[in-house]
Design an enzyme around this catalytic site. Structure first.
Site, PDB file in Angstrom:
ATOM      1  N   LYS A   1       0.563  -1.366   0.150  1.00  0.00           N
ATOM      2  CA  LYS A   1       0.053   0.584  -0.163  1.00  0.00           C
ATOM      3  C   LYS A   1       0.679   0.970   0.221  1.00  0.00           C
ATOM      4  CE  LYS A   1      -2.849   1.883   3.934  1.00  0.00           C
ATOM      5  NZ  LYS A   1      -3.771   1.794   3.850  1.00  0.00           N
TER       6      LYS A   1
ATOM      7  N   HIS B   1     -11.964  12.284  10.951  1.00  0.00           N
ATOM      8  CA  HIS B   1     -12.405  11.166   9.744  1.00  0.00           C
ATOM      9  C   HIS B   1     -12.855   9.702   9.745  1.00  0.00           C
ATOM     10  CE1 HIS B   1     -12.316   9.169   5.442  1.00  0.00           C
ATOM     11  NE2 HIS B   1     -11.704   8.296   5.719  1.00  0.00           N
TER      12      HIS B   1
ATOM     13  N   ASN C   1     -13.138  15.469  21.753  1.00  0.00           N
ATOM     14  CA  ASN C   1     -12.268  15.843  21.041  1.00  0.00           C
ATOM     15  C   ASN C   1     -11.854  17.426  21.144  1.00  0.00           C
ATOM     16  OD1 ASN C   1     -10.814  15.316  18.197  1.00  0.00           O
ATOM     17  ND2 ASN C   1     -12.135  16.974  17.935  1.00  0.00           N
TER      18      ASN C   1
ATOM     19  N   SER D   1      -4.850  12.209  15.946  1.00  0.00           N
ATOM     20  CA  SER D   1      -3.056  12.691  15.478  1.00  0.00           C
ATOM     21  C   SER D   1      -2.760  13.197  15.814  1.00  0.00           C
ATOM     22  CB  SER D   1      -3.197  14.210  14.102  1.00  0.00           C
ATOM     23  OG  SER D   1      -4.040  13.884  13.591  1.00  0.00           O
TER      24      SER D   1
ATOM     25  N   ASP E   1       0.740   6.079  14.555  1.00  0.00           N
ATOM     26  CA  ASP E   1       0.800   5.358  13.858  1.00  0.00           C
ATOM     27  C   ASP E   1       2.572   5.779  12.748  1.00  0.00           C
ATOM     28  OD1 ASP E   1       0.094   7.498  12.146  1.00  0.00           O
ATOM     29  OD2 ASP E   1      -1.151   6.255  11.573  1.00  0.00           O
TER      30      ASP E   1
ATOM     31  N   GLY F   1      -2.833  -0.608  17.813  1.00  0.00           N
ATOM     32  CA  GLY F   1      -3.127  -0.587  16.596  1.00  0.00           C
ATOM     33  C   GLY F   1      -2.013   0.307  15.923  1.00  0.00           C
TER      34      GLY F   1
HETATM   35  P1  NAD Z   1      -8.312  13.337  10.675  1.00  0.00           P
HETATM   36  O1  NAD Z   1      -7.182  14.421  10.220  1.00  0.00           O
HETATM   37  O2  NAD Z   1      -9.082  13.480  10.198  1.00  0.00           O
HETATM   38  O3  NAD Z   1      -8.401  13.595  12.674  1.00  0.00           O
HETATM   39  C1  NAD Z   1      -7.816  14.216  13.448  1.00  0.00           C
HETATM   40  C2  NAD Z   1      -8.054  14.314  14.732  1.00  0.00           C
HETATM   41  O4  NAD Z   1      -7.490  13.956  15.940  1.00  0.00           O
HETATM   42  C3  NAD Z   1      -9.246  15.242  15.364  1.00  0.00           C
HETATM   43  O5  NAD Z   1     -10.530  14.866  15.892  1.00  0.00           O
HETATM   44  C4  NAD Z   1      -8.702  15.679  15.619  1.00  0.00           C
HETATM   45  O6  NAD Z   1      -9.331  16.914  16.656  1.00  0.00           O
HETATM   46  C5  NAD Z   1      -7.479  14.726  17.082  1.00  0.00           C
HETATM   47  N1  NAD Z   1      -6.357  15.854  16.720  1.00  0.00           N
HETATM   48  C6  NAD Z   1      -5.026  17.095  15.996  1.00  0.00           C
HETATM   49  N2  NAD Z   1      -4.084  17.325  16.757  1.00  0.00           N
HETATM   50  C7  NAD Z   1      -5.132  16.782  17.948  1.00  0.00           C
HETATM   51  C8  NAD Z   1      -3.733  17.402  18.981  1.00  0.00           C
HETATM   52  N3  NAD Z   1      -2.707  17.750  19.119  1.00  0.00           N
HETATM   53  N4  NAD Z   1      -4.648  16.924  20.287  1.00  0.00           N
HETATM   54  C9  NAD Z   1      -5.612  16.174  20.600  1.00  0.00           C
HETATM   55  N5  NAD Z   1      -6.650  15.814  19.795  1.00  0.00           N
HETATM   56  C10 NAD Z   1      -5.479  16.305  18.567  1.00  0.00           C
HETATM   57  O7  NAD Z   1      -7.625  12.377  10.730  1.00  0.00           O
HETATM   58  P2  NAD Z   1      -8.027  10.890  10.755  1.00  0.00           P
HETATM   59  O8  NAD Z   1      -8.757  10.049   9.888  1.00  0.00           O
HETATM   60  O9  NAD Z   1      -8.913  10.837  11.974  1.00  0.00           O
HETATM   61  O10 NAD Z   1      -7.607   9.568  11.244  1.00  0.00           O
HETATM   62  C11 NAD Z   1      -7.089  10.219  12.668  1.00  0.00           C
HETATM   63  C12 NAD Z   1      -5.215   9.603  13.203  1.00  0.00           C
HETATM   64  O11 NAD Z   1      -5.540   7.506  12.791  1.00  0.00           O
HETATM   65  C13 NAD Z   1      -4.152  10.669  12.683  1.00  0.00           C
HETATM   66  O12 NAD Z   1      -3.065  10.540  13.292  1.00  0.00           O
HETATM   67  C14 NAD Z   1      -4.045   8.841  11.391  1.00  0.00           C
HETATM   68  O13 NAD Z   1      -2.624   8.679  10.955  1.00  0.00           O
HETATM   69  C15 NAD Z   1      -4.253   7.537  11.722  1.00  0.00           C
HETATM   70  N6  NAD Z   1      -4.417   6.605  11.686  1.00  0.00           N
HETATM   71  C16 NAD Z   1      -4.072   5.398  12.316  1.00  0.00           C
HETATM   72  C17 NAD Z   1      -3.977   4.323  11.450  1.00  0.00           C
HETATM   73  C18 NAD Z   1      -3.729   3.194  11.831  1.00  0.00           C
HETATM   74  O14 NAD Z   1      -3.734   1.583  11.349  1.00  0.00           O
HETATM   75  N7  NAD Z   1      -3.628   2.754  13.391  1.00  0.00           N
HETATM   76  C19 NAD Z   1      -5.319   4.307   9.954  1.00  0.00           C
HETATM   77  C20 NAD Z   1      -5.823   4.824   9.882  1.00  0.00           C
HETATM   78  C21 NAD Z   1      -5.518   6.348  10.870  1.00  0.00           C
END
Ligand code: NAD
Length: 321
Positions: A67, A137, A159, A199, A222, A292
């Site tokens: 990927k 998201h 949040n 994030s 991640d 995860g």
């Molecule tokens: P997104 O950008 O849509 O949402 C980010 C979220 O984090 C929001 O709720 C935002 O308010 C919050 N946030 C941002 N900065 C913050 C901070 N300093 N303190 C507290 N909250 C904060 O992203 P998403 O698509 O919802 O993804 C969220 C996270 O999950 C990302 O870090 C992404 O890399 C990770 N992710 C992990 C996997 C996995 O397999 N583990 C897969 C997809 C995404």
């Protein structure tokens, strides 16, 4: 070569399909019949994007692939998802390219499946309150998948930008469940299961805020440097993960290991629990934590389902390559 475009994924693959595919491949990883290869994840020095490649081989199912994609933080202002991903599958016998699959929705579904699997195997069966930290998201996917695993009676959410919690409120309402916006003390005091999906680069949940018996699925970390929970929380918990090598380098566990609070040898692969080789949770008072990190084999497993369905339903485009 088969092409399955992003726009077809929603009608080809369900959350239930992804749960089954990811559960199967986690089990194969623990049996060592499937392996992830070293991850590349780098800032590209353009539009603040992080780009990476994750790849792996499932020798049982003969699924080989990668990927590629990452995080483009300015995409939302263009009407695009910040996370962009494409999966390529290769013929494991010959190396020929077998398929190219749009992987944005698949990534969301396979990530939600991972936390749901951890809830199935590690949370207390009598869990009633689900807590979500984060409302971006990915959060609604995690919530929907989690609600299938226990008879939750309420959802509580926090949040950093409270107005974004409206997303989670809507999903809870669709499932006929009350939703409360709460502070982190209240979230920890009420929740039996907590999913973190942010994030953040600093700990959000503190060790003292989480009750005995809680199951946490930490899904946001991640990348090196990210962190969602206090490292001492991991020291108080039994730590499970998708893959130990990723957990200690790019997952939530990286901080606890670096601080000497958790030894890598104490971390358990969730696949061992799925296979019945580890009992999982052993007491109602234990805190279990699933780190995860998101592995390539999850992506390849769900992409394989998409390709099979696309071929079976005549949706796949086939091109000479
Ligand atoms: P997104 O950008 O849509 O949402 C980010 C979220 O984090 C929001 O709720 C935002 O308010 C919050 N946030 C941002 N900065 C913050 C901070 N300093 N303190 C507290 N909250 C904060 O992203 P998403 O698509 O919802 O993804 C969220 C996270 O999950 C990302 O870090 C992404 O890399 C990770 N992710 C992990 C996997 C996995 O397999 N583990 C897969 C997809 C995404």
């Amino acid at each position: 070569m088969i092409i399955v475009p992003e726009r077809e994924i929603a009608r080809l693959v369900s959350a239930v399909d992804c749960f089954a595919a990811v559960e199967r491949v986690f089990a194969s990883m623990a049996k060592k019949s499937a392996s992830n290869l070293p991850v590349v994840r780098e800032a590209i020095g353009h539009v603040d994007a992080i780009y990476g490649v994750k790849s792996g081989i499932d020798r049982g199912g003969l699924v080989l692939g990668l990927k590629s994609g990452g995080f483009w933080p300015n995409n939302a202002s263009r009407g695009l998802t910040n996370h962009q991903s494409t999966i390529m599958l290769f013929n494991a016998d010959t190396g020929e390219c077998r398929a190219v699959v749009g992987a944005n929705l698949l990534t969301a579904l396979r990530t939600a499946a991972a936390s749901a699997i951890s809830i199935k195997y590690l949370s207390r069966p009598d869990s009633k309150v689900l807590g979500i930290v984060g409302a971006g998201h990915q959060s609604t996917f995690q919530l929907k998948a989690a609600l299938q695993q226990r008879a939750f009676e309420k959802v509580v959410g926090w949040n950093i930008v409270p107005q974004d919690l409206v997303r989670l409120e809507a999903v809870a309402a669709e499932h006929g469940l009350p939703f409360e916006r709460v502070d982190l003390d209240t979230l920890g005091a009420q929740a039996d299961v907590i999913i973190t999906i942010t994030s953040s680069f600093d700990p959000i949940l503190r060790a003292g805020q989480v009750r005995p018996g809680t199951h946490l699925a930490c899904m946001g970390t991640d990348t090196k440097g990210k962190q969602e929970v206090d490292a001492r929380l991991l020291a108080n918990a039994t730590v499970f993960t998708d893959e130990i090598a990723q957990a200690v380098t790019i997952g939530e566990t990286q901080h606890a290991v670096a601080e000497g609070l958790v030894d890598a040898s104490a971390i358990i692969e969730i696949g061992a629990v799925i296979n019945g080789d580890h009992p999982g949770r052993v007491s109602a008072e234990e805190i279990t934590l699933f780190d995860g990190t998101g592995v390539a084999l999850q992506d390849l497993a769900v992409a394989s389902v998409a390709v099979e369905r696309a071929v079976a339903t005549g949706v796949a485009t086939t091109v000479d390559f």
